[in-house]
Design a protein around this motif. Structure first.
Motif, PDB file in Angstrom:
ATOM      1  N   UNK A 359       0.819  -1.112  -0.102  1.00  0.00           N
ATOM      2  CA  UNK A 359       0.140  -0.047  -0.072  1.00  0.00           C
ATOM      3  C   UNK A 359       0.903   1.179   0.002  1.00  0.00           C
ATOM      4  N   UNK A 360       1.494   1.599  -1.174  1.00  0.00           N
ATOM      5  CA  UNK A 360       2.472   2.818  -1.178  1.00  0.00           C
ATOM      6  C   UNK A 360       1.818   3.852  -0.444  1.00  0.00           C
ATOM      7  N   UNK A 361       2.937   4.285   0.344  1.00  0.00           N
ATOM      8  CA  UNK A 361       2.602   5.641   1.069  1.00  0.00           C
ATOM      9  C   UNK A 361       2.038   5.223   2.357  1.00  0.00           C
ATOM     10  N   UNK A 362       1.097   4.058   2.470  1.00  0.00           N
ATOM     11  CA  UNK A 362       0.462   4.065   3.695  1.00  0.00           C
ATOM     12  C   UNK A 362       1.250   2.968   4.891  1.00  0.00           C
ATOM     13  N   UNK A 363       1.891   2.153   4.167  1.00  0.00           N
ATOM     14  CA  UNK A 363       2.621   1.337   5.154  1.00  0.00           C
ATOM     15  C   UNK A 363       3.997   1.303   4.882  1.00  0.00           C
ATOM     16  N   UNK A 364       4.792   1.182   5.978  1.00  0.00           N
ATOM     17  CA  UNK A 364       6.062   1.281   6.071  1.00  0.00           C
ATOM     18  C   UNK A 364       6.556  -0.206   5.587  1.00  0.00           C
ATOM     19  N   UNK A 365       7.607  -0.395   4.773  1.00  0.00           N
ATOM     20  CA  UNK A 365       8.032  -1.330   4.520  1.00  0.00           C
ATOM     21  C   UNK A 365       8.707  -2.287   5.398  1.00  0.00           C
ATOM     22  N   UNK A 366       8.668  -3.477   5.586  1.00  0.00           N
ATOM     23  CA  UNK A 366       9.474  -4.268   6.716  1.00  0.00           C
ATOM     24  C   UNK A 366       8.997  -5.770   6.450  1.00  0.00           C
ATOM     25  N   UNK A 367       9.532  -6.509   7.287  1.00  0.00           N
ATOM     26  CA  UNK A 367       9.303  -7.948   7.643  1.00  0.00           C
ATOM     27  C   UNK A 367       8.564  -8.304   8.783  1.00  0.00           C
ATOM     28  N   UNK A 368       7.396  -8.903   8.730  1.00  0.00           N
ATOM     29  CA  UNK A 368       6.600  -9.248   9.950  1.00  0.00           C
ATOM     30  C   UNK A 368       6.609 -10.937  10.242  1.00  0.00           C
ATOM     31  N   UNK A 369       6.810 -11.056  11.452  1.00  0.00           N
ATOM     32  CA  UNK A 369       6.926 -12.631  11.953  1.00  0.00           C
ATOM     33  C   UNK A 369       5.769 -12.709  12.419  1.00  0.00           C
TER      34      UNK A 369
END
Length: 501
Positions: A359-369
């Motif tokens: 969701x461009x601009x709405x979520x911060x990139x990253x990895x969720x466990x």
């Protein structure tokens, strides 16, 4: 730079609920994408979504097979509540009109809703006339628009159904389908193997369409027959047209891929895009299809206001009824990643699948466990759009919106997995319920080459140190086994939604 029209569209989307797109790929394993270590095939589009979005490393389907998983996504309920299992191509609609559904909920919130691609949730009331209006179907359970493969590519009828009608149906060449008796129609694979482009097992050796024998018998409908190699262009075009038609309103698109399900017959332009033959080439084709829809969202100026989920309906299967050399050409590629099992299996690779939220601009990139389930999309999307749910609506769905949008947030504390038995995840513990001695597996399981994990005694694994589920520690932990079995029984008796634990 965006065009003037794109800026105008962006202004129209300001302040409205976001569009929602689910890419629901078929039989795509955890390790079948580049960002999870795929070998022999590249998935640049999916990898870019992963880089720009949130990657979930412990995300699950509810079931290790397709019909049950689809049922759970669209109803927010586990499949066992409706005895959902893999359906024949002429099965009646599994989700009854009047039921609570994800698209129906979104309609109440002002969304336009569409489904494109593989359906495999049944149509009609049990006796389908393929030459007339086919009801009930997706439009009776919350979808404004539908363009379907009625079941799967390996089952008849091999026709497209748009809304209520078979595309290009000819009243002078009526379609007849039978799953019990041969029809005096198309040749079948057992009698005419010389007509086949791919060899097939007995289950898949009925009517031959486009050089491929299918499950079930069919006659008529020659003008309506699909060509498997055209799936990527036909389905992607329908998805793009839906976006174009509904761009001025919030919309929900359930783009349900046929790839990489058998029969694997990718378009010729994808031949050789992998080192793994048709299965790998179909993965490359899937990646292209995903990119085309993402490009359309960007073209229409909708990307920044569209929440995209990319995932699969169950784990991978290599040999699934056809001789397409998938096992022979696999090489060092590991479709299930580090996990054991695959499609049909009680082990982790059966339900743990690649999952990305973009969701461009709405979520911060990253990895969720975080531990998450596809059954939670229903309640999470309801929270996203501000739509209240009834106590008996989507009873297995938890509102994990915060988890989905923030890779630092925790997820579920437990999760149910269905196959031909039931498993329960609780933290890093994985419990597999004993397979009843009086119950037998389907005959087709004998030649799948998948470790099913169906044992007559309890299985317990500590995934924190044993992701491959190699050491059964049930005998050392009887209290944990008893507790997790009791929790499965409690879930089965549940009749109302409960808050996130």
């Amino acid at each position: 730079m965006p065009t003037g029209n794109m800026r105008q569209t962006d202004e129209k989307t300001t302040g409205r609920n976001p569009n929602i797109v689910i890419f629901y790929v078929d039989d795509l394993g955890y390790g079948d994408v580049g960002y999870n270590g795929a070998i022999g095939v590249k998935t640049p589009v999916v990898d870019r979504l992963a880089k720009e979005g949130i990657v979930f490393t412990d995300a699950h389907t509810t079931s290790a097979t397709c019909t049950p998983s689809r049922y759970s996504v669209l109803t927010g309920q586990h499949a066992f509540r409706n005895n959902a299992a893999i359906l024949q191509g002429d099965a009646p609609l599994l989700i009854q009109p009047g039921s609570y559904t994800l698209p129906g909920m979104l309609q109440k919130a002002g969304y336009r809703t569409g489904v494109v691609g593989k359906w495999h949730l049944g149509l009609g009331n049990g006796s389908i006339d393929w030459n007339s209006d086919i009801k009930p179907g997706p439009r009776e359970i919350g979808f404004d628009y539908s363009f379907l493969l009625p079941a799967t590519g390996d089952r008849v009828p091999t026709v497209y159904v748009e809304n209520h009608r078979v595309v290009n149906a000819d009243k002078n060449d009526p379609i007849v389908v039978n799953y019990e008796e041969k029809l005096d129609g198309y040749a079948n694979g057992l009698d005419s193997p010389n007509l086949l482009r791919q060899g097939a097992d007995k289950q898949h050796s009925n009517s031959i369409i486009n050089g491929i024998s299918r499950i079930g018998y069919m006659k008529g409908g020659k003008a309506a027959l699909w060509v498997d190699e055209e799936f990527p262009d036909v389905l992607t075009d329908k998805a793009k047209r839906f976006i174009q038609a509904e761009k001025d309103k919030p919309f929900f698109l359930f783009f349900s891929f046929h790839d990489i399900h058998v029969p694997r017959l990718p378009n010729p332009r994808f031949k050789g895009k992998s080192t793994m033959g048709p299965r790998g080439d179909a993965i490359a084709q899937m990646d292209w299809m995903t990119g085309e829809v993402i490009a359309e969202l960007k073209k229409q100026g909708l990307a920044d206001n569209t929440l995209v989920i990319f995932t699969s309906d169950n784990g991978p299967v290599i040999s699934d009824g056809y001789d397409d050399r998938a096992m022979e050409l696999l090489g060092n590629h590991k479709p299930g990643g580090p996990m054991r099992g695959g499609k049909y299996s009680a082990y982790e690779a059966g339900t743990r699948v690649p999952t990305v939220l973009w969701w461009p601009g709405k979520v911060k990139p990253g990895t969720s466990k975080a531990l998450v389930s596809q059954v939670d999309l229903y309640a999470s999307f309801a929270a996203l759009v501000g739509q209240p749910l009834a106590d008996n609506e989507a009873i297995d769905s938890q509102n994990l919106l915060t988890t989905l949008l923030d890779h630092t947030k925790p997820g579920r504390t437990w999760l149910l997995e269905e196959s031909y038995t039931t498993s329960l995840r609780k933290g890093d513990w994985k419990y597999i319920e004993p397979f009843p001695k009086e119950k037998r597996l389907p005959d087709f399981m004998a030649n799948k080459g998948v470790e099913g994990g169906f044992q007559h005694t309890p299985q317990l694994y500590d995934l924190s140190t044993d992701i491959g589920e190699k050491r059964n520690v049930s005998t050392e932990n009887p209290a944990i086994v008893a507790s997790m079995q009791a929790e499965i029984e409690a879930i089965r008796k549940k009749t109302k939604r409960s808050p996130v634990p």
